[in-house]
Design an enzyme around this catalytic site. Structure first.
Site, mmCIF file in Angstrom:
data_model
loop_
_atom_site.group_PDB
_atom_site.id
_atom_site.type_symbol
_atom_site.label_atom_id
_atom_site.label_comp_id
_atom_site.label_asym_id
_atom_site.label_seq_id
_atom_site.Cartn_x
_atom_site.Cartn_y
_atom_site.Cartn_z
ATOM 1 N N HIS A 200 0.816 -1.224 0.000
ATOM 2 C CA HIS A 200 0.000 0.000 0.000
ATOM 3 C C HIS A 200 0.840 1.259 0.000
ATOM 4 O O HIS A 200 0.515 2.244 -0.653
ATOM 5 C CB HIS A 200 -0.925 0.018 1.210
ATOM 6 C CG HIS A 200 -2.197 -0.669 0.938
ATOM 7 N ND1 HIS A 200 -3.014 -0.280 -0.098
ATOM 8 C CD2 HIS A 200 -2.782 -1.726 1.513
ATOM 9 C CE1 HIS A 200 -4.045 -1.075 -0.127
ATOM 10 N NE2 HIS A 200 -3.937 -1.973 0.834
ATOM 11 N N CYS A 498 9.720 -7.914 -23.273
ATOM 12 C CA CYS A 498 8.514 -7.175 -22.899
ATOM 13 C C CYS A 498 8.200 -7.261 -21.409
ATOM 14 O O CYS A 498 7.165 -6.800 -20.971
ATOM 15 C CB CYS A 498 7.319 -7.650 -23.707
ATOM 16 S SG CYS A 498 6.924 -9.374 -23.443
HETATM 17 C C1 PEP Z 1 6.277 -11.386 -18.364
HETATM 18 O O1 PEP Z 1 6.023 -12.439 -17.781
HETATM 19 O O2 PEP Z 1 7.407 -10.850 -18.372
HETATM 20 C C2 PEP Z 1 5.210 -10.671 -19.092
HETATM 21 C C3 PEP Z 1 5.467 -9.629 -19.851
HETATM 22 O O3 PEP Z 1 3.956 -11.125 -18.942
HETATM 23 P P1 PEP Z 1 3.040 -10.887 -17.633
HETATM 24 O O4 PEP Z 1 3.742 -9.909 -16.752
HETATM 25 O O5 PEP Z 1 1.728 -10.394 -18.157
HETATM 26 O O6 PEP Z 1 2.943 -12.260 -17.056
#
Ligand code: PEP
Ligand code: MG
Length: 571
Positions: A200, A498
């Site tokens: 939080h 990503c």
């Molecule tokens: C990851 O696992 O790095 C990813 C981009 O997917 P998520 O965070 O949605 O699991």
């Protein structure tokens, strides 16, 4: 290599230095104040006579009522996310299961404050065994207990001190009630001993835009009320004994750094002109539209499950394609990567009606769901294909949690049949290890470092206790990333990243050095990554990439990369 504006400041502190987890960035300088101490917890002592137990229970209920009422009043006087947090606390305070447990303790002869401790311990134990986000709620529960005990004893409410001048607020962990009622104008920064990036304190600090460090540990108690400290919430460090001139220089260097980031215009390239595509990671039409207003060259990850998390029935092909078309419209003619539903584990999709599992992170999630629900994957691909028919852009689709060569082969067929470019997330260690056989079936892959880290390190990504292990800088994770990049280069398959690490400016350079061709951070972090890349050469990135995989620890990996890239990023 261009000089980093922040390197010119030498803090040279003579006092105490404490390291925590950087949560909301910023550099400030000022005196510290501790939030009010919590009441001493009672140890079970004398039992109370049987004929007084009902009155004792009523005393406890009256205290609970008062605490819940105060939360409601504060919620009414506050707004936004803070009010929701306070209302949730009021509900938690009035939880009949908690009172039932406390009543049991009183019926056995324990006084009201002991009963409050016992009832809370029971629920904290339950929350701790559930782990992750639930474990972070223990702070809320213990905050309630302390308020109830203070009320029973007629003591002042524990929590924030009254503040007249701006201070750096220190606490073991701030409760929602504390954070929701603090006056941002009088707080320079928040630093807590406990808590993780999803606690939080972190959520509210982000909402209020207050620099914040969490999880600084017991060492934090070495700072006394009134000590002047420099809080470097970019690096997660708190220093005392910093010369005021050096502190001022650090703050103005940080301001200059922010200005450089704001002025960065893209596209991203290193000093020697090596291009890295910066794509945004988005979760909705609105966030795609916001990303379009940044330097993002496209979308590298659209988490398609997020808009449908609460849907009670499977969205139709037409309903889905409308959303997908709007996302494509935000980046006309540009690269957009749709990730098919990553349902299960931390993102259950209500409409899939999935059976409960003992170990959902290792269960039926991501692409594995398609095994039992093949039409759902086909419908989604149809919807993406329908939306893409009108867009004219480069529409790519990637599978989450892809694990085997056969899955890659089958997924690619389904995509190509629909004119879509197939790819996969590399987030399961098996997929990284099998990259030589998986990549030939696909047009691209994108490394999901959040899950890859959790699975390589066997450490729950949501657990604040395991944050040190669940760190993408762990050399074991970096070695698998490098392996995937090498296979990508050998086979001519583009490899992107990503996960959250695409937003780590130092790691972004290392990833570029490993051969990653695109990075997909959240839109808010994109300029900082681009600006950082603009100050390093590809040769330096490659040297850093070679060095980090030889490091023994995550900390050493950070340090060697920071040194080779001349970035003040090691923590
Ligand atoms: C990851 O696992 O790095 C990813 C981009 O997917 P998520 O965070 O949605 O699991
Ligand atoms: Mg993932």
């Amino acid at each position: 290599m261009e000089p980093n504006p922040r390197n010119s400041v030498d803090l040279n502190p003579s006092g105490i230095k404490v390291q925590g987890t950087a949560c909301v960035s910023g550099i400030v300088y000022g005196p510290v104040r501790w939030a009010h101490h919590r009441p001493d917890l009672p140890v079970s002592g004398e039992l109370i006579p049987e004929d007084e137990r009902q009155t004792e229970y009523e005393r406890l209920l009256a205290a609970v009522d008062t605490v819940a009422r105060r939360f409601r009043e504060r919620a009414d006087a506050t707004g936004g996310e803070a009010a929701e947090v306070l209302r949730a606390n009021a509900v938690m305070a009035a939880d009949p299961a908690w009172s039932k447990n406390a009543k049991k303790a009183i019926s056995a002869g324990h006084p009201a404050d002991v009963a409050a401790v016992r009832a809370t311990a029971k629920f904290s134990g339950m929350f701790a065994s559930l782990g992750g986000v639930m474990a972070e709620r223990i702070t809320d529960l213990e905050d309630l207990r302390d308020r109830i005990i203070a009320e029973i004893r007629g003591e002042p409410e524990p929590g924030l001190p009254s503040i007249s001048e701006p201070v750096v607020l220190l606490a073991e962990d701030l409760s929602p009630a504390d954070t929701a009622t603090l006056e941002p104008a009088k707080v320079l920064a928040l630093v807590t001993m406990r808590g993780g990036k999803t606690s939080h304190t972190a959520i509210i600090a982000r909402q209020l835009g207050l620099p914040c460090i969490v999880g600084a540990g017991r060492e934090l108690s070495r700072f006394q009320d009134g000590t002047t400290v420099l809080v470097d919430a970019d690096q997660g460090v708190l220093h005392s004994g910093v010369d005021p001139e050096a502190a001022r220089a650090a703050m103005s260097a940080a301001a200059e750094h922010t200005r450089r980031i704001t002025r960065w215009e893209g596209p991203a390239h290193t000093t020697d002109g090596h291009r890295i595509k910066l794509l945004a990671s988005v979760t909705s039409v609105a966030s795609a539209q916001q990303a379009a207003a940044t330097q993002a060259e496209g979308i590298g990850l659209f988490r398609t499950e997020i808009p449908f998390l609460k849907a009670r029935r499977e969205p139709t092909v037409v309903e889905q394609s409308q959303i997908y078309a709007e996302v494509l419209a935000a980046f006309p003619g540009r690269k957009v990567v749709f990730r098919t539903f990553d349902a299960g584990s931390d993102k259950p999709l209500a409409f899939l009606d999935m059976a409960g599992e003992d170990n959902p992170a290792l269960g039926v999630r991501g692409l594995r769901v398609a095994e039992g629900h093949p039409s759902q994957l086909q419908n989604q691909l149809d919807a993406i294909s329908l939306a893409s028919a009108e867009s004219g852009g480069q529409v790519s689709v990637m599978a989450p949690m892809l694990t085997t060569v056969t899955e890659a082969e089958n997924f690619a067929i389904l995509c190509r049949e629909r004119g879509l470019s197939p790819g996969a997330m590399i987030e399961v260690p098996a997929a990284a290890l099998m990259a030589d056989l998986i990549l030939p079936h696909l047009d691209f892959v994108s490394i999901g470092t959040n899950d890859l880290t959790q699975y390589v390190m066997a450490a729950d990504r949501m657990s604040p206790e395991l944050a040190e292990l669940a760190d993408p800088w762990q050399p074991a994770v970096l070695r698998l990333i490098r392996h995937t990049c090498r296979e990508g280069q050998r086979l001519g398959t583009p490899v992107g990243v990503c996960g959250e690490s695409a937003a780590d400016t130092l790691l972004a350079c290392v990833l570029a050095g490993m051969g990653v061709s695109s990075l997909s951070p959240a839109a808010g972090a994109l300029s900082a990554v681009g600006e950082q890349l603009s100050r390093v050469s590809m040769a330096a990135c490659q040297r850093a990439a070679e060095a980090v995989v030889q490091a023994a620890t995550a900390q050493q990996a950070r340090e060697v990369a920071a040194h080779l890239l001349d970035v003040p990023g090691a923590r």
